[in-house]
Structure formats: C-alpha cells, structure tokens
Design an enzyme around this catalytic site. Structure first.
Site, PDB file in Angstrom:
ATOM      1  CG  ASP A  27      -1.165  18.030  -2.236  1.00 13.27           C
ATOM      2  OD1 ASP A  27      -0.409  17.042  -2.097  1.00 13.27           O
ATOM      3  OD2 ASP A  27      -2.022  18.107  -3.135  1.00 13.27           O
ATOM      4  N   GLY A  28       1.970  18.728  -2.237  1.00 11.33           N
ATOM      5  CA  GLY A  28       2.942  19.069  -3.275  1.00 11.33           C
ATOM      6  C   GLY A  28       4.367  18.629  -2.981  1.00 11.33           C
ATOM      7  NE  ARG A  31       1.784  17.734  -7.117  1.00 11.16           N
ATOM      8  CZ  ARG A  31       0.760  18.496  -6.763  1.00 11.16           C
ATOM      9  NH1 ARG A  31       0.316  19.414  -7.590  1.00 11.16           N
ATOM     10  NH2 ARG A  31       0.182  18.342  -5.592  1.00 11.16           N
ATOM     11  CD1 TRP A  32       9.533  22.173  -3.575  1.00  6.36           C
ATOM     12  CD2 TRP A  32      10.836  20.441  -2.978  1.00  6.36           C
ATOM     13  NE1 TRP A  32      10.702  22.682  -3.060  1.00  6.36           N
ATOM     14  CE2 TRP A  32      11.522  21.643  -2.692  1.00  6.36           C
ATOM     15  CE3 TRP A  32      11.449  19.228  -2.683  1.00  6.36           C
ATOM     16  CZ2 TRP A  32      12.792  21.663  -2.122  1.00  6.36           C
ATOM     17  CZ3 TRP A  32      12.715  19.240  -2.121  1.00  6.36           C
ATOM     18  CH2 TRP A  32      13.379  20.449  -1.847  1.00  6.36           C
ATOM     19  CG  HIS A  44       7.105  12.976   2.002  1.00  5.49           C
ATOM     20  ND1 HIS A  44       5.981  13.672   1.630  1.00  5.49           N
ATOM     21  CD2 HIS A  44       7.029  11.771   1.360  1.00  5.49           C
ATOM     22  CE1 HIS A  44       5.258  12.920   0.796  1.00  5.49           C
ATOM     23  NE2 HIS A  44       5.875  11.777   0.615  1.00  5.49           N
ATOM     24  CB  SER A  72      -5.640  11.575   3.903  1.00  2.00           C
ATOM     25  OG  SER A  72      -5.367  10.677   2.852  1.00  2.00           O
ATOM     26  CD  GLU A  74      -9.460   8.838   2.156  1.00  2.00           C
ATOM     27  OE1 GLU A  74      -8.877   9.850   2.622  1.00  2.00           O
ATOM     28  OE2 GLU A  74     -10.502   8.381   2.654  1.00  2.00           O
ATOM     29  CG  LEU A 138       0.034  27.163  17.672  1.00  2.00           C
ATOM     30  CD1 LEU A 138      -0.964  28.023  16.923  1.00  2.00           C
ATOM     31  CD2 LEU A 138       1.261  26.895  16.781  1.00  2.00           C
ATOM     32  CB  ILE A 202     -12.242  19.180   0.842  1.00  2.00           C
ATOM     33  CG1 ILE A 202     -12.965  20.470   0.427  1.00  2.00           C
ATOM     34  CG2 ILE A 202     -12.199  19.056   2.350  1.00  2.00           C
ATOM     35  CD1 ILE A 202     -12.480  21.738   1.063  1.00  2.00           C
ATOM     36  CB  SER A 203      -8.042  15.574  -0.288  1.00  2.00           C
ATOM     37  OG  SER A 203      -7.737  15.954  -1.612  1.00  2.00           O
ATOM     38  CD  GLU A 214     -14.119  33.599   3.990  1.00  2.00           C
ATOM     39  OE1 GLU A 214     -13.880  33.657   2.770  1.00  2.00           O
ATOM     40  OE2 GLU A 214     -15.245  33.806   4.486  1.00  2.00           O
TER      41      GLU A 214
HETATM   42  C1  IPE Z   1      -4.166  15.283   0.952  1.00  2.00           C
HETATM   43  O1  IPE Z   1      -3.246  15.225  -0.062  1.00  2.00           O
HETATM   44  C2  IPE Z   1      -3.638  14.646   2.199  1.00  2.00           C
HETATM   45  C3  IPE Z   1      -2.500  15.311   2.845  1.00  2.00           C
HETATM   46  C4  IPE Z   1      -1.891  16.387   2.465  1.00  2.00           C
HETATM   47  C5  IPE Z   1      -2.037  14.664   4.028  1.00  2.00           C
HETATM   48  P1  IPE Z   1      -3.260  14.083  -1.194  1.00  2.00           P
HETATM   49  O2  IPE Z   1      -2.121  14.367  -2.071  1.00  2.00           O
HETATM   50  O3  IPE Z   1      -3.343  12.755  -0.556  1.00  2.00           O
HETATM   51  O4  IPE Z   1      -4.663  14.389  -1.918  1.00  2.00           O
HETATM   52  P2  IPE Z   1      -5.208  13.910  -3.337  1.00  2.00           P
HETATM   53  O5  IPE Z   1      -5.046  12.429  -3.413  1.00  2.00           O
HETATM   54  O6  IPE Z   1      -4.395  14.606  -4.388  1.00  2.00           O
HETATM   55  O7  IPE Z   1      -6.646  14.359  -3.361  1.00  2.00           O
HETATM   56  C1  IPE Z   2       1.612  15.877   0.578  1.00  2.00           C
HETATM   57  O1  IPE Z   2       2.402  15.824  -0.547  1.00  2.00           O
HETATM   58  C2  IPE Z   2       2.110  14.976   1.684  1.00  2.00           C
HETATM   59  C3  IPE Z   2       1.223  13.841   1.972  1.00  2.00           C
HETATM   60  C4  IPE Z   2       0.109  13.536   1.357  1.00  2.00           C
HETATM   61  C5  IPE Z   2       1.641  12.978   3.029  1.00  2.00           C
HETATM   62  P1  IPE Z   2       2.198  14.711  -1.668  1.00  2.00           P
HETATM   63  O2  IPE Z   2       3.041  13.543  -1.323  1.00  2.00           O
HETATM   64  O3  IPE Z   2       0.758  14.430  -1.870  1.00  2.00           O
HETATM   65  O4  IPE Z   2       2.795  15.451  -2.932  1.00  2.00           O
HETATM   66  P2  IPE Z   2       2.258  15.405  -4.422  1.00  2.00           P
HETATM   67  O5  IPE Z   2       0.800  15.823  -4.390  1.00  2.00           O
HETATM   68  O6  IPE Z   2       2.419  14.008  -4.892  1.00  2.00           O
HETATM   69  O7  IPE Z   2       3.113  16.385  -5.146  1.00  2.00           O
HETATM   70 MG    MG Z   3      -0.659  15.222  -3.088  1.00  2.00          MG
END
Ligand code: IPE
Ligand code: IPE
Ligand code: MG
Length: 257
Positions: A27-28, A31-32, A44, A72, A74, A138, A202-203, A214
C-alpha cells in the site's frame, strides 16, 4: 541488514525463526506519487520495481511462499481510469516477467475471482501458471480481484456441494475441513504479514489464513520498500515468541527440547 549464512538460514527456517510464508499488502503507491507531484499511476509503476526487488530477495532468503495483494475486490470502486492502468500493468508485468521468474525457478499462482478479468488477461494468467507450475523454488502468489470474504464464501460453497453430493457428511465437519477449499489450501499459512503505507488494517486480505500470523506495519510507502525494509520486518518477526494459545513457558520447553 542481517546477513545469515546459507546453512544457518535452513536451520532458522526449521526452528521457526524465519518466515516460510510472507504475505504483503503493498500500500501507499498513490501517496508516494502525490508527494512527488506525479499522477497516481506513476506510483503503481514504481511499485512494480519494489515487487521485483522483494521477489528476488525472498527467493534469496529461502522464503517458501510470498503472497502479494495486488488488487482487492473493492478496488473496482476506484476511478475507471486507474482500474484500467492497474489492469494494463498486470498484463504487462505478466508478459515481461514470466520468463525471468521461470528461469529463477519461481512458481506463480494467481488467486481471486479471475472471471472478472478480460479474456486476454485470464489467458495470460493461465499460461503463466501452466508455464511455471513444475518449478520448485519460491511460490509467488498474486492476489488479484481477491477478497478474504470472497475466499471464505467460495470455499464454503464448494464444501457444501460436497456435502450435498454426499462426499462429506455434515455431522463430521470441523474447523479444519474448510481449509482444503480455501485459495491457499496447499501452502503453509502465512507466518509474517506486512502492510506498507502506514494504515493498520487488513482491508479484506487473507481473513481465514491470518488467524495466527505475526503482523508488521510500516509507514514506508510501497515504492520505497526495499531489501533493507524487508530485513527489518523479518528481524521483528524473528524476535517474537509465537505461542499459538500456549504459555511462554510451554513454548520455551519445546524450543529447548
Ligand atoms: C489494499 O489497499 C489493497 C491492495 C493493496 C491491493 P487499499 O488501499 O485498497 O486499502 P484501503 O482502501 O485503504 O483499506
Ligand atoms: C496500493 O497503493 C496499490 C493498490 C491498491 C492497487 P494505493 O493505490 O492504495 O496507494 P494509496 O493508499 O492511495 O497511497
Ligand atoms: Mg491504499
């Protein structure tokens, strides 16, 4: 960064101090990119670099299974353009990386509802799995259009089908029986869960399988997550005592035996 000798790694894996299965919510990315005044898709793209680094580092460290949450169930709610970019990136990555993964003895497995993908992507997924299925290094699991609730539901449905066709009796069903219908059934359960990007949730990732995993959360955004960040997570894991419901004294006794 911890520098284990080859033989030591094997011993540590066997004694449970190193994770056999690492599962990551990457995740992130958005924002990066925003921090750099770049569009979200650039995040991405750079995120894919981290995937390459972490896959090869996990292989080097004798991790048996690496599960990455890529999309996900969602994430379809995101703007159509971003969903499109993510799908294109998934296609390109599959096309570009499979040969290299195969050369490195990596077995690829994609989990999630793949019927939602375009036929072309579905075919690429199938080809990639078939091409690498005999590999013994792996196991790289990519969770795409995956949801933990979806996984439990599809497992439940398949189990009930077996009950209805009398291959199983309802009375004999126990908690462990659902395991064999879950997406990662043939793999060890995740030992270490990592979520980058600072959120502590956990999303809808692996709900069933994370029961005794853990958990490790880091503020580091996924495109900045590298080998040394992975080392920190594994060091944290190694310093923990897993009790699985027992007392610390019981666990020490077993470890000392
Ligand atoms: C969880 O990240 C899904 C993936 C990293 C693929 P999200 O960015 O979608 O999660 P929420 O919406 O912040 O919970
Ligand atoms: C995770 O990064 C990648 C996916 C969910 C596909 P995000 O796109 O959720 O990045 P943020 O959370 O918006 O920074
Ligand atoms: Mg995200």
């Amino acid at each position: 960064m911890t520098n284990y000798q080859e033989a030591e790694i094997q011993d540590l894996v066997l004694s449970g101090q190193l994770p056999r299965h690492v599962a990551i919510i990457m995740d992130g990315n958005g924002r990066w990119a925003r921090k750099r005044n770049l569009p979200r898709f650039a995040g991405h793209r750079f995120g894919l670099e981290s995937v390459r680094k972490i896959v090869s580092e996990c292989a080097k460290r004798n991790v048996e299974v690496l599960t990455l949450f890529a999309f996900s169930s969602e994430n379809w709610k995101r703007p159509q353009k971003e969903v499109g970019v993510l799908m294109d990136l998934f296609m390109t990555a599959l096309k570009q990386e499979v040969k290299k993964l195969h050369k490195n003895n990596v077995r690829l497995k994609i989990v999630g509802g793949r019927e939602a993908f375009k036929p072309k992507l579905q075919a690429l997924i199938q080809d990639a799995e078939d091409f690498t299925q005999e590999n013994t290094g792996l196991t790289l699991v990519i969770a795409a259009n995956y949801g933990g609730r979806w996984d439990i539901m599809q497992a439940m449905k398949r189990m009930m089908e077996d009950v209805m066709s009398e291959q199983r009796s309802m009375d004999s069903l126990g908690v462990g029986d659902l395991d064999q219908y879950m997406s990662l059934s043939e793999l060890p359960e995740p030992d270490l869960f990592i979520r980058t990007g600072g959120e502590q949730r956990i999303s809808n990732f692996l709900l069933w399988q994370l029961a005794y995993t853990e958990l490790y959360f880091t503020e580091t955004l996924w495109p900045d997550f590298d080998e040394s960040e992975l080392a920190k997570a594994i060091d944290s894991f190694s310093s923990r005592q897993r009790r699985f419901g027992r007392t610390g004294e019981q666990v020490e006794q077993v470890a000392g035996a």
